[in-house]
Design a protein around this motif. Structure first.
Motif, short mmCIF file in Angstrom:
data_model
loop_
_atom_site.label_atom_id
_atom_site.label_comp_id
_atom_site.label_asym_id
_atom_site.label_seq_id
_atom_site.Cartn_x
_atom_site.Cartn_y
_atom_site.Cartn_z
N GLU A 118 -11.06 -7.66 7.80
CA GLU A 118 -9.87 -7.29 7.57
C GLU A 118 -9.32 -7.56 6.24
N THR A 119 -8.67 -6.84 5.47
CA THR A 119 -8.30 -6.83 4.07
C THR A 119 -6.76 -6.58 3.74
N ASP A 120 -6.41 -7.06 2.66
CA ASP A 120 -4.90 -6.78 2.42
C ASP A 120 -4.47 -5.57 1.83
N ASP A 121 -3.19 -5.23 1.63
CA ASP A 121 -2.82 -3.91 0.95
C ASP A 121 -3.78 -3.61 -0.21
N PHE A 122 -3.97 -4.57 -1.17
CA PHE A 122 -4.69 -4.13 -2.18
C PHE A 122 -6.05 -4.02 -2.13
N GLY A 123 -6.67 -4.49 -1.18
CA GLY A 123 -8.09 -4.17 -0.65
C GLY A 123 -8.07 -2.84 0.14
N ILE A 124 -7.32 -2.43 0.54
CA ILE A 124 -7.16 -1.12 1.36
C ILE A 124 -7.12 -0.17 0.08
N ALA A 125 -6.34 -0.35 -0.87
CA ALA A 125 -6.25 0.61 -1.95
C ALA A 125 -7.36 0.46 -2.64
N MET A 126 -8.12 -0.42 -2.96
CA MET A 126 -9.57 -0.28 -3.52
C MET A 126 -10.69 0.25 -2.88
N LEU A 127 -10.57 0.15 -1.75
CA LEU A 127 -11.65 0.73 -0.91
C LEU A 127 -11.42 2.09 -0.89
N ALA A 128 -10.12 2.68 -1.02
CA ALA A 128 -9.89 4.07 -1.02
C ALA A 128 -10.12 4.85 -2.62
N LEU A 129 -10.03 3.66 -3.46
CA LEU A 129 -10.63 4.06 -4.83
C LEU A 129 -11.94 4.48 -5.00
N ILE B 131 0.75 -1.29 -0.10
CA ILE B 131 0.16 0.04 0.01
C ILE B 131 0.92 1.23 0.12
N GLU B 132 2.00 1.21 0.69
CA GLU B 132 2.79 2.23 0.82
C GLU B 132 3.46 2.93 -0.47
N ASP B 133 3.94 1.69 -1.41
CA ASP B 133 4.43 2.12 -2.64
C ASP B 133 3.23 2.70 -3.72
N GLY B 134 2.24 2.00 -3.42
CA GLY B 134 0.83 2.66 -4.50
C GLY B 134 0.56 3.90 -4.17
N LEU B 135 0.68 4.17 -2.60
CA LEU B 135 0.09 5.47 -2.40
C LEU B 135 1.24 6.74 -2.82
N CYS B 136 2.72 6.40 -2.62
CA CYS B 136 3.66 7.15 -3.37
C CYS B 136 3.55 7.24 -4.55
#
Lengths: 236, 236
Positions: B172-183, A150-155
């Motif tokens: 609980e989700t993974d890093d890609f899930g956190i990113a898709m939620l923010a998307l 996530i931190e790399d995607g955020l950056c």
């Protein structure tokens, strides 16, 4: 200007970098460390893929740095915490660095016309440097254990946002780039929290490196953009 | 409850689905079409990986549907536009469907305990159905040409958001899930625009299917959650 975003080292084929500017992102912690080292006056950082290769490259006066499983390697001078790479430790020195993902990502991108390293610490400076190079851009998120981090995607989203704000040329990106831009825009006020919510952030906290995660969450504190020259990363 | 999000069919290994509920997402257009077909009264949808397999499965009274390169397949009854799958065309019929990515994604997930299909059209109903099944969840974004597709990521984020809102169990989700939620949270008021900005959306518009993209951008218009029973997708 086309900006492609690659989700992890695993997804990166060398062909994708031809005639491009590659921007390597490994926020926790390789590129944050590289930027800190060059900022603190290290003469260069030499990325090595393996511990054995790092040892073989070592010459008197060099520093050996890096990690395996987040921890300092036996017999090495430094680990992978950005704050170890301060002026006192690194000024004027050549640093040989081997990390699990970041150095692999740099090696993958060596076919690019230019290779820059970015983290949250130097995102704007890196976006400016990339615009000046007038090539299409590939943002390579190093990721962790061959997965998206996530931190790399955020950056990547932050750098994309800067590229758009700087407005030199119209920026076109791919679907993953659109997603990372939205990720950054949604989480812009919660950068530290986002880093702490990811797998790498949680792992580092568990191992006692919470202050590293917090230090790596600072945005645009440095103007240094380490750039690959031959095998060496030097001040851009 | 753990929710893993996979970015494209390419990233999906069958082992990831063991003892899980798989939710297959191919917003443009396979799962939107499947949901529309079952909603309109088709008795079932039978996903086929190849055109040859689809033809072999066909029995008198069945409908052959699907696409290659976004277009209807020669000799097939229907293409891959959700609005073709209306009551008049499909009520009471068995539909054999082959599409480039969506049906591959369904085949990949067959080891899961349950396989549900989601699109924007039924996101909330699908989230509810998945919670009721009391398994960890894998959201599989089908993607396009083995790459991440923004519309599938957006839908994964929407389903995650619904799972959290419904609040049955801590998610609980993974890093890609956190990113898709923010998307999703960043683009919630620009769903149609986001679909139109992606590669698949642009390609469909170019080929004259803009109204499909717009139709697939509608959120929660159906309660139907097609579920895999043996080889057949039926009303859940």
């Amino acid at each position: 200007m086309q900006v492609q975003v690659i989700s992890s080292v695993n997804e990166a084929s060398t062909a994708k970098f031809h005639h491009k500017t590659a921007i390597i992102i490994d926020v926790l912690r390789a590129t944050s460390t590289i930027i800190s080292a060059i900022e603190a006056g290290a003469s260069c950082v030499l990325p090595a893929e393996t511990v054995m290769e790092a040892r073989a490259l070592h010459r008197p006066g060099d520093l050996l740095g890096g990690e395996r499983f987040c921890r300092k390697i036996a017999g090495f001078d430094l680990g992978n915490s950005p704050d170890e790479y301060n002026e006192q430790n690194v000024a004027g020195k050549r640093v040989i660095l081997t990390t699990t993902n970041g150095t692999r990502a740099i090696h993958k991108s060596m076919r690019a016309d230019y290779v820059l390293t970015a983290s949250l610490l130097n995102a704007e400076a890196c976006a400016k440097a990339a615009l000046d190079l007038r090539r299409d851009i590939v943002l390579l998120c190093a990721g962790s254990h061959d997965e998206f981090a996530i931190e790399d995607g955020l950056c990547a989203g932050l750098v994309l946002n800067k590229l758009i704000e700087l407005g030199g040329a119209p920026i076109e990106t791919d679907d993953f780039g659109i997603a990372m831009l939205a990720l950054y825009r949604n989480r812009a006020n919660f950068i530290k929290e986002t880093l702490l919510s990811g797998m790498s952030g949680k792992r580092l906290c568990k191992l006692g490196f919470k202050k590293d995660v917090e230090a790596c969450a600072a945005i645009d504190v440095y103007q240094t953009v380490p750039r690959l020259n031959g095998d060496l990363l030097t001040r851009g």
